[in-house]
Design a protein around this motif. Structure first.
Motif, PDB file in Angstrom:
ATOM      1  N   SER A  47       0.817  -1.215   0.000  1.00 20.66           N
ATOM      2  CA  SER A  47       0.000   0.000   0.000  1.00 20.66           C
ATOM      3  C   SER A  47       0.852   1.267   0.000  1.00 20.66           C
ATOM      4  O   SER A  47       0.457   2.290  -0.563  1.00 20.66           O
ATOM      5  CB  SER A  47      -0.946   0.000   1.201  1.00 20.66           C
ATOM      6  N   GLY A  70     -10.845  -4.845   1.685  1.00 20.05           N
ATOM      7  CA  GLY A  70      -9.509  -5.403   1.901  1.00 20.05           C
ATOM      8  C   GLY A  70      -9.490  -6.884   1.574  1.00 20.05           C
ATOM      9  O   GLY A  70     -10.532  -7.547   1.523  1.00 20.05           O
ATOM     10  N   PHE A 421      -5.443  -3.747  -0.177  1.00 18.39           N
ATOM     11  CA  PHE A 421      -6.689  -3.068  -0.515  1.00 18.39           C
ATOM     12  C   PHE A 421      -7.402  -3.767  -1.671  1.00 18.39           C
ATOM     13  O   PHE A 421      -6.766  -4.336  -2.565  1.00 18.39           O
ATOM     14  CB  PHE A 421      -6.434  -1.615  -0.907  1.00 18.39           C
TER      15      PHE A 421
END
Length: 534
Positions: A47, A70, A421
């Motif tokens: 991320s 997620g 994500f």
């Protein structure tokens, strides 16, 4: 109007207002339209790499507009997955072992995931691309790596090892995927088995392209684009080093344009492959380069999905890589007042990734200062120049230098096991906190098939079936790289080559609706073979 729909509509009006309701309406599938799925994977992208790409760009990413939840990424045997096991999970709905592509695991150590049936080990399981084909949809795969690399292979093939790239190439050709775009020409025409797969591709009616301009002009229903012997260039390098190669966004746009002509809809897989490779090298410039290139491809997919109204778009990474962080030991006490420019401006000096810069390095390293400047390091001390000239790993040292200048940290040169994500858009798109194995289930449901049933129809154990019918069977290894399953009974002879979608009955060739798979022990073939037996 049904009671349930009435309640939903009222809730929408009260809570979201007219704009929110319009958006909700736009997200509903059109009943009579073909359903499409585009899944996009940015390989090995932690991320923090996305955060850095956003700061680097200076405005929101296309990905930011479709954040949906997620995803857990662990494999059957580790908290940290490799790309083969991750691709298998994302494509088939099954956790598996390191290096396995489209096969069930042999070793399961993940708590709560044990399978008590040893017969399941190494069995092939259908992927969402195969399922889409079975319900008549057009299909496509795109990658900036070799198209035979682990992740695109996971969405199109079944082999015990990701290293079997020649087998992967053969299976991809005989899967008869409608659009295939990426690198890996070496595995098509420089093969140990001497088979010229490029010739086979053309014989199967594909329009063959190998440059950006040829791709832009292509208008066939089936397109095979092979733009490099191995991988394509990083996007930052491409204009200077490989301008004849297309961008990931251009490949995505052409694939959508071609596949969307199919009246039954389509399935498309897209990978930004080399973010992972840059992460392995701790090359933050390469990571940002191809996160942004991937984001441009996502924009293409979303633009189409918004117009179409019946396309599910999923974007996700298969796992983290490198443990990259904004901040390092240098910022332990200064992080709270370290401006964004201190992280980003050193990176913006780079005109190429480390891979692209090193293409110009002379053997005696006499031009190391010029190469370093290409990579954004323009103020080398005499000590640093000597160090780079004598370096055992100039790539690693250059990457470490720019990371230090940008106040970035790395914990590893390998994969990492954090949750990632989920980005998604369109009707029935997945949301929330999910296992990676849940995504293919949701894609399959949207497209109208059940993965387990597709597996049962495509992968019958050939030895068990034919011997029950009184045949004598064997594996013929006369051609070292092309094993053939043979079954005989009386004057009837059946030959089924591995990695292809054909069978021969007394010399007459029949086409099957799926590829035959040999896992080194057992041979699996489509149940359709029954149709061609007397």
């Amino acid at each position: 109007m049904s009671k349930k729909l009435l309640i939903t509509t009222l809730a929408c009006m009260l809570l979201l207002g007219s704009v929110g309701c319009a958006e909700m309406k736009a997200q509903q599938p059109k009943p009579e339209s073909p359903r499409n799925v585009i899944i996009m994977v940015m390989d090995g992208t932690s991320s923090s790499a996305v955060t850095l790409a956003r700061w680097y760009k200076g405005r929101d990413l296309a990905l930011d507009q479709i954040l949906a939840g997620g995803v857990r990424t662990y494999s059957a045997q580790s908290a940290i997955t490799d790309s083969a096991a991750a691709a298998t999970a994302l494509a088939t709905g099954n956790k598996t072992d390191e290096h396995y592509i489209g096969l069930l695991p042999s070793i399961i150590t993940t708590p709560g995931k044990q399978d008590e049936n040893p017969k399941h080990a190494l069995m092939p399981v259908a992927n969402v691309l195969e399922g889409a084909k079975q319900v008549g949809k057009a299909t496509g795969i795109i990658a900036t790596s070799e198209i035979q690399h682990a992740t695109p292979a996971g969405f199109s093939t079944h082999v015990p090892s990701r290293k079997q790239q020649e087998d992967i190439a053969e299976q991809q050709v005989y899967q008869e995927i409608d659009v295939v775009l990426g690198g890996g020409a070496v595995h098509l025409n420089k093969r140990k088995d001497q088979e010229n797969l490029q010739k086979v591709i053309k014989e199967k009616g594909y329009q063959w392209v190998d440059t950006r301009s040829e791709l832009q002009k292509a208008n066939g229903k089936k397109i095979w684009g092979s733009f490099a012997e191995e991988s394509l260039a990083y996007e930052l390098d491409r204009p200077a080093t490989k301008p004849s190669e297309p961008t990931l966004a251009e490949m995505t746009s052409k694939a959508i344009q071609t596949l969307s002509k199919d009246e039954d809809g389509f399935f498309l897989f897209v990978e930004g492959s080399k973010i992972d490779w840059a992460a392995h090298n701790n090359d933050i410039v390469g990571m940002i380069s191809d996160v942004l290139a991937f984001d441009e491809a996502v924009k293409e997919a979303i633009t189409f999905a918004k117009k179409d109204g019946n396309t599910m778009v999923i974007a996700v990474t298969d796992h983290g890589n490198s443990g990259v962080s904004l901040g390092n030991m240098q910022t332990t006490k200064s992080y709270a007042h370290t401006p964004v420019d201190n992280f980003i401006q050193p990176l913006k000096k780079a005109k190429r990734t480390v891979e692209g810069a090193l293409e110009d390095l002379k053997e005696d390293r006499s031009n190391i200062k010029q190469v370093a400047k290409q990579y954004g390091i323009d103020e080398l001390t005499n000590h640093e120049v000597r160090m780079l000239r004598n370096s055992r790993n100039v790539r690693a040292d250059l990457c470490a230098m720019i990371a230090q200048k940008a106040n970035l940290g790395f914990t590893t040169g390998g994969h990492t096991g954090e949750d990632v994500f989920l980005y998604a858009y369109g009707p029935s798109h997945p949301t929330g906190y999910l296992e990676n194995t849940e995504l293919p289930e949701k894609m399959a449901e949207f497209m109208g098939f059940h993965l387990e049933k597709v597996s049962q129809s495509l992968f019958m154990n050939a030895k068990e079936h034919f011997e029950k019918q009184g045949y004598v069977t064997k594996m013929d290894h006369a051609q070292k790289y092309n094993p053939v399953f043979v079954a005989t009974k009386g004057d009837l002879s059946i030959e089924i080559p591995a990695n292809k979608n054909i069978m021969m009955v007394n010399g007459k060739t029949h086409k099957l609706n799926g590829i035959s798979v040999y896992n080194g022990t057992d041979f699996f073939v489509s149940e359709q073979v029954k149709e061609f037996l007397p």
